[in-house]
Design an enzyme around this catalytic site. Structure first.
Site, mmCIF file in Angstrom:
data_model
loop_
_atom_site.group_PDB
_atom_site.id
_atom_site.type_symbol
_atom_site.label_atom_id
_atom_site.label_comp_id
_atom_site.label_asym_id
_atom_site.label_seq_id
_atom_site.Cartn_x
_atom_site.Cartn_y
_atom_site.Cartn_z
ATOM 1 C CG ASP A 84 -1.975 0.984 1.273
ATOM 2 O OD1 ASP A 84 -2.418 1.393 0.180
ATOM 3 O OD2 ASP A 84 -2.404 1.363 2.386
ATOM 4 C CD GLU A 135 -2.332 8.267 -4.422
ATOM 5 O OE1 GLU A 135 -2.242 7.195 -3.793
ATOM 6 O OE2 GLU A 135 -2.362 9.379 -3.874
ATOM 7 C CG ASN A 229 -7.269 0.880 -0.492
ATOM 8 O OD1 ASN A 229 -7.719 0.023 -1.243
ATOM 9 N ND2 ASN A 229 -6.109 1.480 -0.709
ATOM 10 C CB VAL A 230 -11.397 -0.570 5.010
ATOM 11 C CG1 VAL A 230 -11.824 -0.333 6.450
ATOM 12 C CG2 VAL A 230 -12.543 -0.280 4.052
HETATM 13 P P1 13P Z 1 -8.550 4.586 5.937
HETATM 14 O O1 13P Z 1 -7.497 4.407 6.976
HETATM 15 O O2 13P Z 1 -9.128 5.945 5.947
HETATM 16 O O3 13P Z 1 -9.590 3.515 6.001
HETATM 17 O O4 13P Z 1 -7.816 4.467 4.523
HETATM 18 C C1 13P Z 1 -7.201 3.268 4.159
HETATM 19 C C2 13P Z 1 -6.425 3.422 2.908
HETATM 20 O O5 13P Z 1 -6.786 4.141 2.004
HETATM 21 C C3 13P Z 1 -5.197 2.622 2.754
HETATM 22 O O6 13P Z 1 -4.463 2.997 1.646
#
Ligand code: 13P
Length: 287
Positions: A84, A135, A229-230
């Site tokens: 990520d 991105e 994404n969470v």
């Molecule tokens: P949050 O922490 O706001 O859920 O975002 C997660 C994210 O986008 C990881 O790249």
């Protein structure tokens, strides 16, 4: 089954649902997310930030743990292990460590440099049967030390990056990592619509999934978002359940201090959050 994220995301885009990326921090997180994906027969993406990778002693440890857990837990749904917000060097390390997917976050570079570095990494990822996310336009707030201003992406720049052959594209559309402030303006669907019109079948990625209202999530999926994404929401659920356990004095009862007991409510809370998100994103029974 550890796989690249390409096929699951192409299917999600065509089927108008989204696959959740849930970030992992340790063994409990990974186990809870994998168990929930299997129970719901859903594809899943395990996200690893560079900070979380370091915390777990390195990407090789993470890849070895995830691969072994998939085998030992008999996980048959498609699972992608994804870097990520990777730096260029982080991407190289994850290719070597045996991840199945990487994100190169070149959004802070001038567009020409983002294009050059992304082009190189697309070839590297595909030569290794891995998927790659790029991105454009930054996600606001902070994600494990990666700080973004939160500007909306330029749809033409999105097209330029999409045309490099990436498998998924994260575009800033007013989304923010972490909790949303009370005065948040909401997602820019105008920007998302313009991006989807120029990028066609490209699965789009919505970062900052924590705290986005359900109707906005559904609208974003209808406009081409196929990966959400969470991270923060699982952290909040884990912390909340752990606090309740300790505040109730349960760690002081019998062997309540045993880490397998102490961490159990948090692990169950992560499962509940992941389940709720998979149902909302529409990925249940799509494995
Ligand atoms: P949050 O922490 O706001 O859920 O975002 C997660 C994210 O986008 C990881 O790249």
């Amino acid at each position: 089954m550890l796989v690249s994220a390409k096929e699951m995301l192409d299917k999600a885009k065509a089927g108008h649902y989204a696959v959740g990326q849930f970030n992992i921090n340790n063994l409990e997180w990974t186990k809870s997310i994998l168990a929930t994906a299997q129970e719901l027969n859903s594809p899943v993406i395990l996200g690893v930030s560079e900070g979380a990778g370091k915390y777990m002693t390195g990407f090789k440890t993470v890849a070895a743990m995830v691969k072994a857990m998939i085998e030992e837990m008999n996980i048959t749904v498609p699972v992608a292990l994804h870097l990520d917000h990777g730096s260029y060097e982080g991407c190289l390390k994850c290719v070597e460590a045996g991840f199945s997917s990487i994100m190169f976050d070149g959004s802070h570079y001038p567009i020409d440099e983002n294009v050059a570095k992304t082009t190189e990494l697309v070839k590297l990822a595909h030569d290794n049967n891995m998927s790659i996310e790029a991105e454009v336009g930054s996600i606001g707030g902070e994600e494990d030390g990666v700080i973004g201003a939160g500007e909306c992406a330029d749809p033409q720049e999105c097209k330029a990056i999409a045309d490099l052959g990436v498998d998924m594209l994260a575009a800033g559309i007013g989304n923010i990592h972490g909790k949303y402030p009370a005065n948040w303006a909401g997602l820019s669907f105008e920007t998302l619509d313009a991006i989807q019109q120029l990028t066609g079948t490209m699965p789009l990625v919505l970062h900052g999934g924590t705290g986005i209202p359900e109707d906005m999530i559904k609208k974003a999926i209808s406009l081409g978002v196929a990966k959400i994404n969470v991270n923060t929401e699982c952290q909040l659920s884990f912390a909340d359940a752990t606090r309740k356990y300790i505040e109730a004095g349960k760690d002081l009862e019998g062997k309540g201090f045993d880490p397998r007991k102490l961490l159990a409510p948090g692990a169950e809370a992560i499962k509940a959050t992941v389940k709720e998100k998979m149902e909302l994103f529409g990925s249940v029974n799509k494995a």
